[in-house]
Design an enzyme around this catalytic site. Structure first.
Site, PDB file in Angstrom:
ATOM      1  N   ARG A  21       0.831  -1.210   0.000  1.00 60.66           N
ATOM      2  CA  ARG A  21       0.000   0.000   0.000  1.00 60.66           C
ATOM      3  C   ARG A  21       0.865   1.260   0.000  1.00 60.66           C
ATOM      4  NH1 ARG A  21      -3.076  -3.204   3.582  1.00 60.66           N
ATOM      5  NH2 ARG A  21      -2.288  -2.143   5.437  1.00 60.66           N
ATOM      6  N   ASN A  41      -5.026 -18.350  12.957  1.00 62.82           N
ATOM      7  CA  ASN A  41      -4.608 -19.304  14.019  1.00 62.82           C
ATOM      8  C   ASN A  41      -5.626 -19.311  15.143  1.00 62.82           C
ATOM      9  OD1 ASN A  41      -2.548 -17.705  12.895  1.00 62.82           O
ATOM     10  ND2 ASN A  41      -1.000 -18.738  14.130  1.00 62.82           N
ATOM     11  N   CYS A  42      -6.121 -18.110  15.454  1.00 54.44           N
ATOM     12  CA  CYS A  42      -6.973 -17.959  16.635  1.00 54.44           C
ATOM     13  C   CYS A  42      -8.295 -18.715  16.491  1.00 54.44           C
ATOM     14  CB  CYS A  42      -7.231 -16.480  16.916  1.00 54.44           C
ATOM     15  SG  CYS A  42      -5.718 -15.515  16.831  1.00 54.44           S
ATOM     16  N   THR A 281      16.239  -4.750  13.671  1.00 58.96           N
ATOM     17  CA  THR A 281      17.124  -5.612  14.471  1.00 58.96           C
ATOM     18  C   THR A 281      18.498  -4.940  14.561  1.00 58.96           C
ATOM     19  OG1 THR A 281      18.019  -6.799  12.573  1.00 58.96           O
ATOM     20  CG2 THR A 281      15.951  -7.643  13.512  1.00 58.96           C
ATOM     21  N   ILE A 286      17.681  -5.584   8.330  1.00 59.70           N
ATOM     22  CA  ILE A 286      16.792  -6.686   8.757  1.00 59.70           C
ATOM     23  C   ILE A 286      15.863  -6.173   9.861  1.00 59.70           C
ATOM     24  CG2 ILE A 286      16.675  -9.042   9.644  1.00 59.70           C
ATOM     25  CD1 ILE A 286      19.443  -9.567   8.568  1.00 59.70           C
ATOM     26  N   ALA A 288      12.187  -7.167  12.242  1.00 57.89           N
ATOM     27  CA  ALA A 288      11.497  -8.355  12.793  1.00 57.89           C
ATOM     28  C   ALA A 288      10.196  -7.931  13.462  1.00 57.89           C
ATOM     29  CB  ALA A 288      12.389  -9.082  13.793  1.00 57.89           C
ATOM     30  N   ASP A 291       5.626 -12.884  17.126  1.00 55.86           N
ATOM     31  CA  ASP A 291       5.974 -13.688  18.305  1.00 55.86           C
ATOM     32  C   ASP A 291       7.475 -13.826  18.518  1.00 55.86           C
ATOM     33  OD1 ASP A 291       3.280 -14.075  18.550  1.00 55.86           O
ATOM     34  OD2 ASP A 291       3.306 -16.230  18.131  1.00 55.86           O
ATOM     35  N   LYS A 442     -23.817   3.988  36.745  1.00 57.33           N
ATOM     36  CA  LYS A 442     -22.425   3.995  37.213  1.00 57.33           C
ATOM     37  C   LYS A 442     -21.788   2.749  36.614  1.00 57.33           C
ATOM     38  CE  LYS A 442     -23.387   6.171  41.613  1.00 57.33           C
ATOM     39  NZ  LYS A 442     -24.015   5.799  42.866  1.00 57.33           N
TER      40      LYS A 442
HETATM   41  P1  FAD Z   1       2.765 -16.915  13.068  1.00 56.89           P
HETATM   42  O1  FAD Z   1       1.392 -16.455  12.878  1.00 56.89           O
HETATM   43  O2  FAD Z   1       2.969 -18.179  13.836  1.00 56.89           O
HETATM   44  O3  FAD Z   1       3.431 -17.058  11.655  1.00 56.89           O
HETATM   45  C1  FAD Z   1       4.776 -17.433  11.494  1.00 56.89           C
HETATM   46  C2  FAD Z   1       4.929 -18.169  10.184  1.00 56.89           C
HETATM   47  O4  FAD Z   1       6.292 -18.231   9.859  1.00 56.89           O
HETATM   48  C3  FAD Z   1       4.469 -19.619  10.289  1.00 56.89           C
HETATM   49  O5  FAD Z   1       3.446 -19.879   9.369  1.00 56.89           O
HETATM   50  C4  FAD Z   1       5.717 -20.441   9.986  1.00 56.89           C
HETATM   51  O6  FAD Z   1       5.448 -21.583   9.205  1.00 56.89           O
HETATM   52  C5  FAD Z   1       6.549 -19.455   9.197  1.00 56.89           C
HETATM   53  N1  FAD Z   1       7.988 -19.734   9.290  1.00 56.89           N
HETATM   54  C6  FAD Z   1       8.722 -19.956  10.403  1.00 56.89           C
HETATM   55  N2  FAD Z   1      10.012 -20.144  10.099  1.00 56.89           N
HETATM   56  C7  FAD Z   1      10.109 -20.042   8.748  1.00 56.89           C
HETATM   57  C8  FAD Z   1      11.191 -20.141   7.839  1.00 56.89           C
HETATM   58  N3  FAD Z   1      12.425 -20.369   8.270  1.00 56.89           N
HETATM   59  N4  FAD Z   1      10.922 -20.006   6.550  1.00 56.89           N
HETATM   60  C9  FAD Z   1       9.670 -19.744   6.108  1.00 56.89           C
HETATM   61  N5  FAD Z   1       8.612 -19.654   6.912  1.00 56.89           N
HETATM   62  C10 FAD Z   1       8.841 -19.784   8.227  1.00 56.89           C
HETATM   63  N6  FAD Z   1      -3.531 -14.476  19.718  1.00 56.89           N
HETATM   64  C11 FAD Z   1      -4.453 -13.585  20.114  1.00 56.89           C
HETATM   65  O7  FAD Z   1      -4.133 -12.399  20.257  1.00 56.89           O
HETATM   66  N7  FAD Z   1      -5.739 -13.957  20.359  1.00 56.89           N
HETATM   67  C12 FAD Z   1      -6.144 -15.242  20.207  1.00 56.89           C
HETATM   68  O8  FAD Z   1      -7.316 -15.548  20.416  1.00 56.89           O
HETATM   69  C13 FAD Z   1      -5.194 -16.202  19.812  1.00 56.89           C
HETATM   70  N8  FAD Z   1      -5.547 -17.493  19.651  1.00 56.89           N
HETATM   71  C14 FAD Z   1      -4.629 -18.384  19.208  1.00 56.89           C
HETATM   72  C15 FAD Z   1      -5.018 -19.696  19.018  1.00 56.89           C
HETATM   73  C16 FAD Z   1      -4.102 -20.625  18.546  1.00 56.89           C
HETATM   74  C17 FAD Z   1      -4.524 -22.051  18.373  1.00 56.89           C
HETATM   75  C18 FAD Z   1      -2.776 -20.223  18.240  1.00 56.89           C
HETATM   76  C19 FAD Z   1      -1.797 -21.221  17.723  1.00 56.89           C
HETATM   77  C20 FAD Z   1      -2.380 -18.926  18.432  1.00 56.89           C
HETATM   78  C21 FAD Z   1      -3.298 -17.992  18.916  1.00 56.89           C
HETATM   79  N9  FAD Z   1      -2.936 -16.663  19.133  1.00 56.89           N
HETATM   80  C22 FAD Z   1      -3.870 -15.766  19.553  1.00 56.89           C
HETATM   81  C23 FAD Z   1      -1.550 -16.222  18.924  1.00 56.89           C
HETATM   82  C24 FAD Z   1      -1.373 -15.584  17.556  1.00 56.89           C
HETATM   83  O9  FAD Z   1      -1.896 -16.435  16.582  1.00 56.89           O
HETATM   84  C25 FAD Z   1       0.094 -15.315  17.317  1.00 56.89           C
HETATM   85  O10 FAD Z   1       0.532 -14.434  18.308  1.00 56.89           O
HETATM   86  C26 FAD Z   1       0.329 -14.702  15.967  1.00 56.89           C
HETATM   87  O11 FAD Z   1      -0.110 -15.557  14.958  1.00 56.89           O
HETATM   88  C27 FAD Z   1       1.820 -14.429  15.786  1.00 56.89           C
HETATM   89  O12 FAD Z   1       2.060 -14.017  14.497  1.00 56.89           O
HETATM   90  P2  FAD Z   1       3.462 -14.263  13.814  1.00 56.89           P
HETATM   91  O13 FAD Z   1       3.347 -13.755  12.442  1.00 56.89           O
HETATM   92  O14 FAD Z   1       4.542 -13.748  14.665  1.00 56.89           O
HETATM   93  O15 FAD Z   1       3.640 -15.834  13.820  1.00 56.89           O
END
Ligand code: FAD
Length: 831
Positions: A21, A41-42, A281, A286, A288, A291, A442
């Site tokens: 965008r 995921n959630c 970072t 780079i 980040a 999670d 209230k």
């Molecule tokens: P992710 O969403 O985990 O994505 C990371 C991606 O990177 C993955 O798909 C992985 O395959 C990919 N990856 C990793 N290493 C490599 C590599 N070397 N090369 C290529 N790809 C790679 N949070 C809330 O706030 N509320 C909720 O209700 C909630 N419920 C949840 C329920 C479940 C079952 C789960 C599992 C999580 C939940 N969460 C919730 C947490 C939330 O989903 C995560 O905090 C969020 O998805 C983090 O985002 P992210 O992009 O950091 O990681």
């Protein structure tokens, strides 16, 4: 410019979409190891529970839609295996073909998320043991559950053990339960839901149990061993063994930092990637997000890992902004989180009390228990709010809420207040939307402000559940609730001065005395507090959150032990249907929205006008009614026919007892049937003279050849305690009760003229002089002559008394057993 994003879900997809965008010309590549991008995921637990029926609804975007909509080169099944920072290249492996290639970048965004924590115990590799992170995990778990449920006709019920009682573990527990799976949750700490403090988690824990989830707290898994081709046994360190068709491991996540570590990027103190306020970072090319990173907290010092979807998405935007030349800043993550557990909702924001203690940050806590919306409008229930704030300035440091309706909006309002650095004084002033279906004039958030501000203005001084019993030393504990509430439960050592009589009764109290006040939630005790303070009392305190918070806090400690299957719990006893037919009229009573003591008062008023045999079906939204309702009914000679959970609370069917019982609370009714014989007793009192009278009459009746049935409840149960019971590990509150109650017939005291024990000693001497048997001798004589002595399981539950602590020859029973005894007797006495 070429932007390469590692990981294509929450943070990664946000980076890529925002970057497009901002820069239409950039080349944007997403490399995702899995076979899905931007999925929800959630929502995964809810597809397993078939709440979200259509699996495709979880796929928010597909590689094709991202390509079409945003012109992003999305490569699923492509794993980044290394980073060469000097050449600004990465190595990529196609996970399906094994083919490797390199890719150059100008800016690299690392969004690989987190990996589930593995507990190093034998058996975690068994096929029945699963974790839930990805779509593929969800598919595997769901098909396992579907298959087991389909087979369950041939075998017994499908069983699952969830290890870890955090948000995801409990969502899985609920969803598996929804499918008809029998679920046990095992948690190593002494409470569920670590992001909230124990008194806020406790009502949720009770709710889980009422919904049929078995919970083992302070219990760690030691091994998982195969039991049959489909079942495993989960062995806990406390020697309990749980059978399971499915074990869901949900013990937390760790940042996926392997790439970053190998590339030599700096990490933070908790092992996540270290980033600056621009999400950069230690390498300027780079970035980040998600999670994998550590970010500052608005209240606590240092940086933290906070694996939540909202922060991941917002951080992704900040990464894209900075890559594309915008000077965006990510300030902090306050950890606002929420979860639905059956009908309850619980969540928190900012710092918890535990975290503030660890960080040695001064704070003050207040607890309030308002209803979600106006009590007179149907469908509301009590919520539990805990707010933590700076004791000098009133600045909000954190808040937690559990309850039924309206929890989410209070939590979000408080999250905004924490983020904006607002004070409890600001919360007094905030103007929030109100109409009866949505709130109160209230609002609960205003209530937090009122109570918090009162403490800083010194209009009130609080004491806390966790300070008990030490805080009570040399203090007069005064319960200002009604006698009915007091009889149901009160703090050990408390005296009852109902608020209506408080001015009068306390008129001649010494203002130098230390007074600890409490009521159900803190309002009536605040009124009493103001009376005393204005009379010159210097050391008066009110219990924060009243008995509601006190009971939550202390009962959490009680839950450390595993549920005891062999012993019938009070709830189970109360819920057991009584076969008595109900001949009278039937009345529906709606007490939803009324907090304790409202339902009891309304029920009491209704039943006072009824005749014996009339039935009331009372609907209550106060979860505490599960204990209080049947206890009140029992104490007043009524019969609980049934109590079952419904929505936030319960529906209890209660049959009115005899007129005399309702009017005076003494005799429970007179049987008139020709075939009834003997005497039955409810021994409610633990006073020496009353117990003595009960056994003198009982032995007299036995001597006249009449059957005697005696039901011991509440303080009466003390007459049946052994003086030196076998050693048993007791929970904290049970220990307190045990220490404060008489241990057996020889320790009972006179109801009047006890005079610090002198009166009791005198009467015992007089009895000896006149050859009157002691109470223990009379009890023994009654047992030997065939009296049936039944100990009330509800009281045992409440007071933490186990079977082995009672004298021999005593049966255990609930209301139903007493009613049956009373039905068969010619007369029933309440002593
Ligand atoms: P992710 O969403 O985990 O994505 C990371 C991606 O990177 C993955 O798909 C992985 O395959 C990919 N990856 C990793 N290493 C490599 C590599 N070397 N090369 C290529 N790809 C790679 N949070 C809330 O706030 N509320 C909720 O209700 C909630 N419920 C949840 C329920 C479940 C079952 C789960 C599992 C999580 C939940 N969460 C919730 C947490 C939330 O989903 C995560 O905090 C969020 O998805 C983090 O985002 P992210 O992009 O950091 O990681």
């Amino acid at each position: 410019m070429k932007i390469v994003v590692v990981g294509g879900v929450a943070a990664g997809a946000s980076v890529a979409a925002r970057a497009r965008r901002l820069d239409e010309d950039a080349e944007i590549v997403i490399l995702e190891r899995g076979h899905h991008v931007s999925f929800a995921n959630c929502g995964l637990p809810y597809h397993i529970g078939e709440v979200i029926k259509d699996r495709d609804r979880l796929l928010v975007q597909t590689p094709e839609s991202l390509r079409e909509l945003l012109n992003i080169d999305v490569r699923v099944g492509h794993e980044v295996t290394s980073i060469d920072r000097n050449t600004k290249t990465i190595t990529v492996r196609n996970v399906d073909t094994g083919e490797e290639y390199t890719e150059v970048y100008d800016s690299l965004a690392l969004c690989p998320g987190a990996k589930p924590v593995n507990i190093p115990i034998p058996g975690v590799d068994l096929p029945q043991v699963q974790v839930l992170r990805r779509i593929s995990d969800m598919d595997r778990i769901k098909s396992l559950v579907d298959k087991r449920l389909a087979d369950s006709g041939k075998h017994d019920r499908t069983k699952a053990v969830v290890i870890g009682a955090g948000y995801i573990g409990l969502e899985m527990a609920e969803n598996l339960h929804r499918r008809g799976v029998q679920v046990t949750v095992v948690e190593a700490s002494d409470q569920i839901l670590p992001p909230v403090d124990r008194e806020i988690a406790m009502p949720v824990m009770n709710h889980l149990r009422t919904r049929g989830i078995e919970l083992y707290l302070s219990a760690a898994a030691a091994a998982i061993v195969p039991k049959s081709d489909r079942r495993v046994s989960v062995e806990l360190k406390n020697h309990v063994t749980l059978d399971a068709d499915l074990v869901v491991m949900s013990v937390g996540v760790r940042p996926a930092t392997a790439l970053a570590v190998e590339a030599g990027l700096d990490l933070g103190p908790h092992g996540g990637i270290k980033v600056d306020e621009h999400m950069a970072t230690s390498d300027p090319h780079i970035w980040a997000a998600g999670d994998v990173v550590e970010t500052p907290h608005p209240v606590l010092p240092g940086t933290y890992l906070t694996p939540l979807a909202g922060p991941a998405n917002r951080q992704g935007r900040v990464v894209a902004d900075n890559i594309c030349g915008r000077d965006s800043v990510y300030e902090s993550t306050q950890g606002t989180s929420i979860v639905k557990i059956f009908d309850m909702v619980v969540g928190g924001t900012g710092a918890t009390e535990r975290q503030l203690n660890q960080a040695e940050i001064p704070y003050r806590a207040v607890h309030v228990h308002p209803s979600g919306h106006a009590g007179y409008y149907p469908g509301t229930a009590m919520m539990h709010i805990k707010a933590l704030f700076d004791p000098e300035t009133g600045k909000l440091l954190g808040a937690q809420v559990s309850g039924f309706d309206g929890v989410d909006k209070r939590l979000d309002t408080l999250a905004m207040a924490v983020r904006q650095g607002m004070t409890v004084f600001d919360l007094e002033e905030v103007e929030l939307a109100y109409a009866p279906p949505f709130g109160s004039a209230k609002d609960p958030v205003n209530m937090v402000g009122f109570v918090g501000s009162n403490t800083i203005r010194k209009d009130i001084t609080l004491w806390y559940a966790q300070e008990f019993p030490e805080v009570a030393e040399d203090a007069k504990i005064v319960d200002v609730r009604t006698p009915e509430e007091f009889d149901i439960w009160h703090l050990p050592g408390a005296v009852n001065v109902p608020i209506a009589q408080f001015r009068e009764v306390s008129a001649d109290w010494d203002p130098e005395m230390r007074v600890l006040l409490y009521c159900a939630v803190g309002f009536r005790s605040y009124l009493a507090h103001r009376i005393l303070v204005q009379r010159g009392f210097k050391d008066v305190r009110t219990l924060s959150g009243g008995s509601t918070t006190f009971r939550a806090w202390h009962e959490i400690e009680n839950e450390g032990a595993a549920p005891q299957e062999a012993e019938e719990t009070y709830s189970a006893a109360a819920a057991r249907p009584v076969t008595t037919t109900v001949p009278g009229k039937q009345i529906e009573l709606d007490c939803t929205g009324l907090a304790c003591p409202g339902p009891i008062m309304k029920l009491s008023k209704t039943m006072a006008d009824l005749n014996a045999g009339d039935e009331v079906s009372v609907t209550v939204s106060d979860p505490g009614f599960a204990q209080d309702g049947p206890a009140w009914a029992l104490a007043n000679g009524h019969t609980v026919l049934d109590i079952s959970p419904e929505g936030p609370g319960y529906v209890m069917r209660v049959c009115a007892g005899g007129d005399t019982a309702v009017a005076s609370g003494s005799a429970v009714g007179q049987a008139t049937g020709d075939n009834r014989e003997g005497v039955s007793f409810v021994v409610f009192s633990g006073d020496l003279d009353k117990v003595l009278a009960a056994f003198i009459i009982a032995n007299g009746a036995l001597a006249m050849g009449q059957p005697v049935r005696m039901f011991f409840t509440f303080w009466g149960l003390n007459a049946l305690r052994r003086e030196n019971p076998p050693a048993r590990e007791k929970k904290a509150l049970d220990k307190m009760f045990a220490a404060m109650m008489p241990s057996g017939p020889d320790s009972l005291k006179l109801s009047q003229m006890n005079m610090g024990g002198a009166g009791t000693a005198m009467i015992k001497k007089v009895m000896r002089d006149h050859d009157v048997q002691s109470v223990s001798e009379l009890i023994q004589a009654a047992i030997e002559a065939g009296a049936e002595l039944t100990a009330c399981t509800m009281t045992m539950d409440l007071l933490g008394i186990a079977r082995e602590e009672l004298i021999d020859g005593v049966e255990l029973g609930g209301v139903a057993s007493f009613i049956a005894a009373s039905d068969a007797s010619a007369s029933t006495l309440f002593i």
